[in-house]
Design a protein around this motif. Sequence first.
Motif, short mmCIF file in Angstrom:
data_model
loop_
_atom_site.label_atom_id
_atom_site.label_comp_id
_atom_site.label_asym_id
_atom_site.label_seq_id
_atom_site.Cartn_x
_atom_site.Cartn_y
_atom_site.Cartn_z
N GLN A 80 47.96 38.25 44.37
CA GLN A 80 48.33 36.97 44.60
C GLN A 80 49.73 36.69 45.01
O GLN A 80 49.89 35.83 45.86
N THR A 81 50.53 37.56 44.53
CA THR A 81 51.92 37.64 45.08
C THR A 81 51.84 37.94 46.59
O THR A 81 52.75 37.53 47.56
N VAL A 82 51.02 39.22 46.97
CA VAL A 82 51.24 39.41 48.36
C VAL A 82 50.51 38.38 49.26
O VAL A 82 51.34 38.21 50.31
N GLY A 129 50.90 48.71 43.09
CA GLY A 129 51.39 47.98 44.22
C GLY A 129 50.39 47.97 45.36
O GLY A 129 49.40 48.72 45.40
N ILE A 130 50.38 46.68 46.03
CA ILE A 130 49.55 46.55 47.07
C ILE A 130 50.37 45.95 48.00
O ILE A 130 51.46 45.32 48.07
N SER A 131 50.20 46.56 49.51
CA SER A 131 50.65 46.14 50.68
C SER A 131 49.84 46.23 51.78
O SER A 131 48.69 46.83 51.80
N GLY A 164 44.10 38.87 54.73
CA GLY A 164 45.38 38.49 53.99
C GLY A 164 45.02 37.68 52.60
O GLY A 164 45.98 37.15 52.08
N GLY A 165 43.77 37.07 52.65
CA GLY A 165 43.42 36.40 51.57
C GLY A 165 43.48 37.22 50.18
O GLY A 165 43.39 38.38 50.20
N VAL A 166 43.68 36.51 49.01
CA VAL A 166 44.04 36.93 47.92
C VAL A 166 42.64 37.93 47.42
O VAL A 166 42.81 38.89 46.94
N GLY A 167 41.49 37.18 47.66
CA GLY A 167 40.26 37.85 47.30
C GLY A 167 40.17 39.40 48.01
O GLY A 167 39.70 39.97 47.30
N ILE A 168 40.07 39.34 49.26
CA ILE A 168 40.11 40.43 49.98
C ILE A 168 41.16 41.78 49.50
O ILE A 168 40.96 42.64 49.30
N LEU A 169 42.46 41.15 49.03
CA LEU A 169 43.35 42.01 48.76
C LEU A 169 43.04 42.73 47.42
O LEU A 169 42.96 43.92 47.30
#
Length: 366
Positions: free
Chosen positions: A277-279, A343-345, A316-321
């Motif tokens: 969500q943050t990303v 971490g996620i980038s 870039g959506g929260v779901g796919i991330l």
Amino acid sequence: MMSVPATNHRKIIHIDMDAFYASVEQRDDPELRGKPIVVGGLPEGRGGVVATASYEARKFGVRSAMPSKKAQQLCPQAIFVRPRFAVYKDVSRHIREIFSRYTDLIEPLSLDEAFLDVTEDKLGIGSAIEVATQIKQAIFDELQLTASAGVSVNKFVAKIASDINKPNGLKFIGPSSIEAFMEQLPVEKFFGVGKVTAQKMKSMSLHTGADLKRLEEDELVKHFGKSGRFYYRIVRGIDERPVQPHRETKSMGAEDTFAHDLTTFDEMSVELDKIAQTVATRLERYALKGRTITLKVKYSNFKQITRNQSFSAPVGGVGILAQTAKQLLSATNLDEVRVRLLGISVSNFGELSPKNNGPTEQLKLF
């Protein structure tokens, strides 16, 4: 002999805020003023890491990136404060706005430092020293914070200069003084010289810029690879790198270090949802989407891995991330592991070549 070109000097300023996070905390809480404070993870439990320390704490040897437990040992009276990054970012935006009154050639290095090219300043002041003085005064008047400035004809020397008279310092190193300045500079102060390289240099009796200057370029390349060419030029005060106001964003992400190790996939999944969500929010703010999602995992023994997956279209959506990060996590060996950081980038904002249309995965051990 190579020397700093005699004409067409640029006017470069490096602005570096003084103990930025700590100074903001002391500004906002009068009870913290004049006291040794440490911004970062708390020393209790497993302990965190120092983000920055006030000058009162630095007198005891407390430094950024130091374990909080070590900082507490060095300075038992230190007051530990959790960082407030949203506040620091707001202050940083205000500082950037002050910079923009004088030039559009601004290259941010972090929230608390930037290069400015004021060869032609907007207000027609003409003097880089006067511009730096006015910027420092505006930061103090409008934000009640102090900054240090280095002024010279290139980025390398300006950055070194900004650290000389901290805090609240201003140092000018003009063209005629650069070579003498570089000759007396300890090798560990040179850009790109870390502890290992510095030790190697000292084992070769290379302790200062003057020592480096005695070696020919081919000798430096022989011992230090391509960096040797850089050392050969920079010790003579030659740095032609321009200030880059629109430096390309390579990646954007977020990570979190946990107070207690995570041991189950369900625990990790909950945290990945929060990080995703943050990303996603950050990507939306900058109107960015990328084709590569990377998961970072650090274990309790500090071993770190990254795994990534690439897509044919930007995401870039929260779901796919979140979904991709969990899939990458599930492909790792989760038996008897203890995770201290996730971490996620997102990266690869440019075009993806057709041959990379399928998802890819890569494991990287540090």
